[in-house]
Design a protein around this motif. Structure first.
Motif, PDB file in Angstrom:
ATOM      1  N   GLU A 245       0.837  -1.202   0.000  1.00  8.57           N
ATOM      2  CA  GLU A 245       0.000   0.000   0.000  1.00  8.57           C
ATOM      3  C   GLU A 245       0.872   1.253   0.000  1.00  8.57           C
ATOM      4  OE1 GLU A 245      -3.271   2.594   0.139  1.00  8.57           O
ATOM      5  OE2 GLU A 245      -3.004   0.512  -0.504  1.00  8.57           O
ATOM      6  N   SER A 246       1.954   1.231   0.782  1.00  8.39           N
ATOM      7  CA  SER A 246       2.864   2.367   0.823  1.00  8.39           C
ATOM      8  C   SER A 246       3.495   2.619  -0.542  1.00  8.39           C
ATOM      9  CB  SER A 246       3.949   2.137   1.881  1.00  8.39           C
ATOM     10  OG  SER A 246       4.881   3.197   1.899  1.00  8.39           O
ATOM     11  N   ALA A 247       3.937   1.534  -1.188  1.00  9.94           N
ATOM     12  CA  ALA A 247       4.552   1.662  -2.515  1.00  9.94           C
ATOM     13  C   ALA A 247       3.529   2.157  -3.539  1.00  9.94           C
ATOM     14  CB  ALA A 247       5.144   0.324  -2.948  1.00  9.94           C
ATOM     15  N   ARG A 248       2.284   1.659  -3.433  1.00  4.64           N
ATOM     16  CA  ARG A 248       1.237   2.099  -4.364  1.00  4.64           C
ATOM     17  C   ARG A 248       0.986   3.593  -4.231  1.00  4.64           C
ATOM     18  NH1 ARG A 248      -3.475   3.978  -4.534  1.00  4.64           N
ATOM     19  NH2 ARG A 248      -3.605   4.064  -2.261  1.00  4.64           N
ATOM     20  N   LEU A 249       0.917   4.062  -2.995  1.00  3.76           N
ATOM     21  CA  LEU A 249       0.656   5.484  -2.757  1.00  3.76           C
ATOM     22  C   LEU A 249       1.815   6.345  -3.259  1.00  3.76           C
ATOM     23  CD1 LEU A 249      -1.353   7.465  -1.451  1.00  3.76           C
ATOM     24  CD2 LEU A 249      -0.079   7.193   0.690  1.00  3.76           C
ATOM     25  N   ARG A 250       3.040   5.900  -2.955  1.00  2.00           N
ATOM     26  CA  ARG A 250       4.215   6.653  -3.425  1.00  2.00           C
ATOM     27  C   ARG A 250       4.241   6.728  -4.946  1.00  2.00           C
ATOM     28  NH1 ARG A 250       8.676   2.978  -2.737  1.00  2.00           N
ATOM     29  NH2 ARG A 250       7.841   2.262  -4.729  1.00  2.00           N
ATOM     30  N   ASP A 251       4.042   5.603  -5.600  1.00  2.00           N
ATOM     31  CA  ASP A 251       4.094   5.568  -7.061  1.00  2.00           C
ATOM     32  C   ASP A 251       2.985   6.411  -7.675  1.00  2.00           C
ATOM     33  OD1 ASP A 251       6.253   3.897  -6.819  1.00  2.00           O
ATOM     34  OD2 ASP A 251       5.121   2.050  -7.222  1.00  2.00           O
ATOM     35  N   ALA A 252       1.831   6.450  -7.010  1.00  6.92           N
ATOM     36  CA  ALA A 252       0.728   7.263  -7.514  1.00  6.92           C
ATOM     37  C   ALA A 252       1.104   8.740  -7.517  1.00  6.92           C
ATOM     38  CB  ALA A 252      -0.525   7.034  -6.669  1.00  6.92           C
ATOM     39  N   PHE A 253       1.802   9.175  -6.467  1.00  5.48           N
ATOM     40  CA  PHE A 253       2.216  10.577  -6.405  1.00  5.48           C
ATOM     41  C   PHE A 253       3.390  10.855  -7.347  1.00  5.48           C
ATOM     42  CE2 PHE A 253      -0.410  11.000  -2.664  1.00  5.48           C
ATOM     43  CZ  PHE A 253      -0.772  12.336  -2.695  1.00  5.48           C
ATOM     44  N   VAL A 254       4.235   9.870  -7.578  1.00  3.47           N
ATOM     45  CA  VAL A 254       5.328  10.052  -8.527  1.00  3.47           C
ATOM     46  C   VAL A 254       4.783  10.216  -9.942  1.00  3.47           C
ATOM     47  CG1 VAL A 254       7.277   8.888  -9.643  1.00  3.47           C
ATOM     48  CG2 VAL A 254       7.105   8.905  -7.151  1.00  3.47           C
TER      49      VAL A 254
ATOM     50  N   LEU B  37      10.959  11.871  -0.187  1.00  6.43           N
ATOM     51  CA  LEU B  37      12.034  12.473  -0.981  1.00  6.43           C
ATOM     52  C   LEU B  37      11.911  12.096  -2.453  1.00  6.43           C
ATOM     53  CD1 LEU B  37      15.016  11.903   1.487  1.00  6.43           C
ATOM     54  CD2 LEU B  37      13.971  14.092   0.885  1.00  6.43           C
ATOM     55  N   GLN B  38      11.483  10.870  -2.716  1.00  8.99           N
ATOM     56  CA  GLN B  38      11.313  10.432  -4.108  1.00  8.99           C
ATOM     57  C   GLN B  38      10.197  11.219  -4.789  1.00  8.99           C
ATOM     58  OE1 GLN B  38      11.080   6.190  -4.573  1.00  8.99           O
ATOM     59  NE2 GLN B  38      10.380   6.301  -6.699  1.00  8.99           N
ATOM     60  N   VAL B  39       9.107  11.453  -4.077  1.00 10.34           N
ATOM     61  CA  VAL B  39       7.993  12.217  -4.644  1.00 10.34           C
ATOM     62  C   VAL B  39       8.410  13.666  -4.897  1.00 10.34           C
ATOM     63  CG1 VAL B  39       5.701  13.148  -4.151  1.00 10.34           C
ATOM     64  CG2 VAL B  39       6.193  10.734  -3.699  1.00 10.34           C
ATOM     65  N   ILE B  40       9.101  14.265  -3.950  1.00 10.70           N
ATOM     66  CA  ILE B  40       9.565  15.646  -4.137  1.00 10.70           C
ATOM     67  C   ILE B  40      10.481  15.740  -5.351  1.00 10.70           C
ATOM     68  CG2 ILE B  40      10.968  17.496  -3.127  1.00 10.70           C
ATOM     69  CD1 ILE B  40       9.948  16.542  -0.368  1.00 10.70           C
ATOM     70  N   GLY B  41      11.373  14.756  -5.494  1.00 11.67           N
ATOM     71  CA  GLY B  41      12.293  14.755  -6.619  1.00 11.67           C
ATOM     72  C   GLY B  41      11.613  14.549  -7.957  1.00 11.67           C
ATOM     73  N   ALA B  42      10.448  13.906  -7.949  1.00  8.99           N
ATOM     74  CA  ALA B  42       9.739  13.643  -9.205  1.00  8.99           C
ATOM     75  C   ALA B  42       9.076  14.892  -9.766  1.00  8.99           C
ATOM     76  CB  ALA B  42       8.689  12.559  -8.984  1.00  8.99           C
ATOM     77  N   TRP B  43       8.902  15.921  -8.937  1.00  8.77           N
ATOM     78  CA  TRP B  43       8.228  17.146  -9.362  1.00  8.77           C
ATOM     79  C   TRP B  43       9.086  18.360  -8.994  1.00  8.77           C
ATOM     80  CZ3 TRP B  43       3.917  16.403 -12.252  1.00  8.77           C
ATOM     81  CH2 TRP B  43       3.312  15.152 -12.157  1.00  8.77           C
TER      82      TRP B  43
ATOM     83  N   LEU C 263      -7.776   2.541   8.342  1.00 13.14           N
ATOM     84  CA  LEU C 263      -8.623   2.828   7.186  1.00 13.14           C
ATOM     85  C   LEU C 263      -8.280   4.169   6.543  1.00 13.14           C
ATOM     86  CD1 LEU C 263     -12.098   1.567   8.468  1.00 13.14           C
ATOM     87  CD2 LEU C 263     -10.697   0.539   6.665  1.00 13.14           C
ATOM     88  N   VAL C 264      -8.004   5.175   7.378  1.00 15.23           N
ATOM     89  CA  VAL C 264      -7.722   6.501   6.823  1.00 15.23           C
ATOM     90  C   VAL C 264      -6.224   6.750   6.704  1.00 15.23           C
ATOM     91  CG1 VAL C 264      -9.852   7.405   7.830  1.00 15.23           C
ATOM     92  CG2 VAL C 264      -7.700   7.700   9.063  1.00 15.23           C
ATOM     93  N   GLY C 265      -5.404   5.734   7.041  1.00 11.09           N
ATOM     94  CA  GLY C 265      -3.956   5.934   7.038  1.00 11.09           C
ATOM     95  C   GLY C 265      -3.420   6.386   5.690  1.00 11.09           C
ATOM     96  N   ALA C 266      -3.899   5.759   4.603  1.00 11.12           N
ATOM     97  CA  ALA C 266      -3.415   6.142   3.275  1.00 11.12           C
ATOM     98  C   ALA C 266      -3.787   7.585   2.959  1.00 11.12           C
ATOM     99  CB  ALA C 266      -3.982   5.201   2.217  1.00 11.12           C
ATOM    100  N   GLN C 267      -4.988   7.987   3.360  1.00 13.84           N
ATOM    101  CA  GLN C 267      -5.425   9.361   3.127  1.00 13.84           C
ATOM    102  C   GLN C 267      -4.592  10.337   3.961  1.00 13.84           C
ATOM    103  OE1 GLN C 267      -9.579   9.938   3.910  1.00 13.84           O
ATOM    104  NE2 GLN C 267      -9.664  11.935   2.919  1.00 13.84           N
ATOM    105  N   GLN C 268      -4.265   9.928   5.180  1.00 13.49           N
ATOM    106  CA  GLN C 268      -3.442  10.768   6.056  1.00 13.49           C
ATOM    107  C   GLN C 268      -2.036  10.916   5.489  1.00 13.49           C
ATOM    108  OE1 GLN C 268      -3.015   9.151   9.990  1.00 13.49           O
ATOM    109  NE2 GLN C 268      -2.479  11.106  10.907  1.00 13.49           N
ATOM    110  N   GLN C 269      -1.459   9.807   4.993  1.00  8.92           N
ATOM    111  CA  GLN C 269      -0.122   9.874   4.421  1.00  8.92           C
ATOM    112  C   GLN C 269      -0.132  10.606   3.079  1.00  8.92           C
ATOM    113  OE1 GLN C 269       1.766   6.006   4.446  1.00  8.92           O
ATOM    114  NE2 GLN C 269       1.012   5.557   6.506  1.00  8.92           N
ATOM    115  N   ALA C 270      -1.229  10.482   2.331  1.00  5.51           N
ATOM    116  CA  ALA C 270      -1.351  11.244   1.095  1.00  5.51           C
ATOM    117  C   ALA C 270      -1.331  12.738   1.376  1.00  5.51           C
ATOM    118  CB  ALA C 270      -2.637  10.856   0.364  1.00  5.51           C
ATOM    119  N   ALA C 271      -1.902  13.145   2.506  1.00  2.00           N
ATOM    120  CA  ALA C 271      -1.885  14.558   2.879  1.00  2.00           C
ATOM    121  C   ALA C 271      -0.456  15.038   3.104  1.00  2.00           C
ATOM    122  CB  ALA C 271      -2.724  14.774   4.142  1.00  2.00           C
ATOM    123  N   GLU C 272       0.407  14.170   3.636  1.00  2.45           N
ATOM    124  CA  GLU C 272       1.811  14.543   3.811  1.00  2.45           C
ATOM    125  C   GLU C 272       2.499  14.732   2.464  1.00  2.45           C
ATOM    126  OE1 GLU C 272       3.539  15.356   6.470  1.00  2.45           O
ATOM    127  OE2 GLU C 272       1.837  15.037   7.809  1.00  2.45           O
ATOM    128  N   PHE C 273       2.227  13.839   1.520  1.00  3.67           N
ATOM    129  CA  PHE C 273       2.797  14.003   0.181  1.00  3.67           C
ATOM    130  C   PHE C 273       2.332  15.324  -0.443  1.00  3.67           C
ATOM    131  CE2 PHE C 273       3.181   9.193  -0.028  1.00  3.67           C
ATOM    132  CZ  PHE C 273       4.571   9.191  -0.044  1.00  3.67           C
TER     133      PHE C 273
END
Length: 388
Positions: free
Chosen positions: A20-29, A341-347, A246-256
């Protein structure tokens, strides 16, 4: 056999968290604004259910109290007595477990005391198109936060002097921008029904869990009562954990999202550097010990900055490896730093707001009067933790 099964279940759960973590990261990348997951909707529905149950218990408690007082129908004296006991219990529980959002601890710094700091925060808020925080408070921590207090959600920005003095000028802009970005990043745990439900559940666990004095004084009946209370506390505790998952992915998405918004204001490079420096946040304890025993720097926050600047590349590399080795959690408020850091670097983005060394130095002068009291609070806390 039980231990083996638990290990298998644990590995399955950890594997799901990592996927799930990798899916969320890749989605933001791949896309800076990915769609929310369906699991977040379940978390919202569970939060609504928690609030409805809380309201229902409060209503039943009020009804029983009215029956006990003879203000609702006719009832036998024994029934009124039972209603009195039940009503007092439910209303007391409702009062203690009510959702509330107190102001966070910190020493407030007003616009009169630090006009340039408030001006910088207002400038960043304008760039993000958010309301500037009503209050700015200082703490001694290597941390920063954005809190909403009261039912109206009054925004308060918290800046830890350990973090502030450890950052370079442009990194300070990134820290402020990241925290203000949370006012529009969509974190469900910071406001709304999810935050209220988590608040209720947290207080419910506190109410139902016997404290150390109750455990110490417990005899036969009290011990049974304490055991029953602990078993009852497992219900809100389990719901609390489930909701966070349940809301963890949404909470971490907010950090991204907050990272990307910060990068848009302060620049990607400064935002990434500020985040990377947090790998050695634990050096604050070393700085506190040094300043307590053999002070050399003007204050503990300057000592922390010196330690960060003096850390060898090998020390930084080890800290990054240790950070990346930590298990991913679905209920964690922040995604892994390496993913961020990977997401920040992608944009990559250039800075909209710059902060010169001279202007940054003037900000330090404004905050100077607050250093002694916060340094003393940090050292006193460290001495208590160290038993001395």
């Amino acid at each position: 056999m039980v231990r083996s099964s638990a290990g298998v279940l644990g590995r399955m759960w950890q594997g799901m968290a990592q996927r799930e973590s990798a899916r969320l990261r890749d989605a933001f990348v791949e896309r800076a604004v990915p769609a929310p997951s369906a699991r977040a909707a379940l978390g919202q529905a569970l939060a609504v259910l928690v609030i409805l149950v809380y309201a229902a218990l409060s209503a039943v408690g009020l009804w029983w109290a009215l029956v006990a007082l003879g203000l609702w129908g006719e009832a036998h004296v024994f029934v009124r007595l039972l209603c009195a006991l039940g009503g007092v219990g439910l209303l007391g529980f409702a009062w203690v477990a009510r959702p509330r959002f107190p102001a966070p601890w910190g020493v407030e710094v007003t616009a009169e005391q630090a006009p340039q700091l408030h001006a910088l925060v207002a400038q960043v808020a304008g760039a993000l198109d958010v309301r500037a925080p009503v209050r700015i408070v200082l703490t001694p921590e290597v941390n920063a936060f954005m809190a909403r207090t009261g039912w109206r959600g009054t925004p308060t920005l918290g800046l830890g002097l350990g973090l502030w003095f450890g950052m370079r000028p442009q990194e300070r802009v990134a820290v402020i921008a990241h925290e203000l970005a949370h006012l529009r990043s969509g974190d469900p745990t910071r406001s709304g029904v999810v935050a209220a439900a988590l608040n209720v559940l947290d207080h419910a666990v506190s109410v139902l869990t016997p404290d150390a004095w109750m455990e110490y004084q417990a005899e036969h009946l009290q011990a049974v009562s304490n055991l029953m209370s602990r078993l009852m506390a497992l219900v809100p505790l389990g719901v609390y954990s489930l909701m966070l998952n349940l809301v963890g992915a949404q909470q971490q998405a907010a950090e991204f999202r907050a990272d990307l918004l910060a990068a848009r204001v302060a620049g990607s490079q400064a935002t990434a550097h500020a985040l990377d420096r947090m790998y050695l946040a634990d050096l604050l304890d070393s700085a506190l010990h040094k300043q307590w025993q053999r002070p050399e720097a003007p204050h503990v926050f300057a000592e922390l900055r010196r330690m960060w600047d003096a850390a060898s590349p090998e020390r930084w590399a080890k800290a990054r490896e240790e950070g990346q080795a930590r298990n991913v959690r679905l209920d964690a408020s922040h995604p892994p730093t390496a993913d961020r850091l990977q997401v920040i670097g992608a944009w990559p983005r250039e800075a909209q707001i710059g902060l010169s060394d001279k202007s940054s130095g003037w900000l330090d002068v404004e905050l100077g009067p607050f250093i002694p009291v916060l340094e003393r609070a940090a050292i006193d806390d460290y001495r208590v933790r160290m038993g001395g």
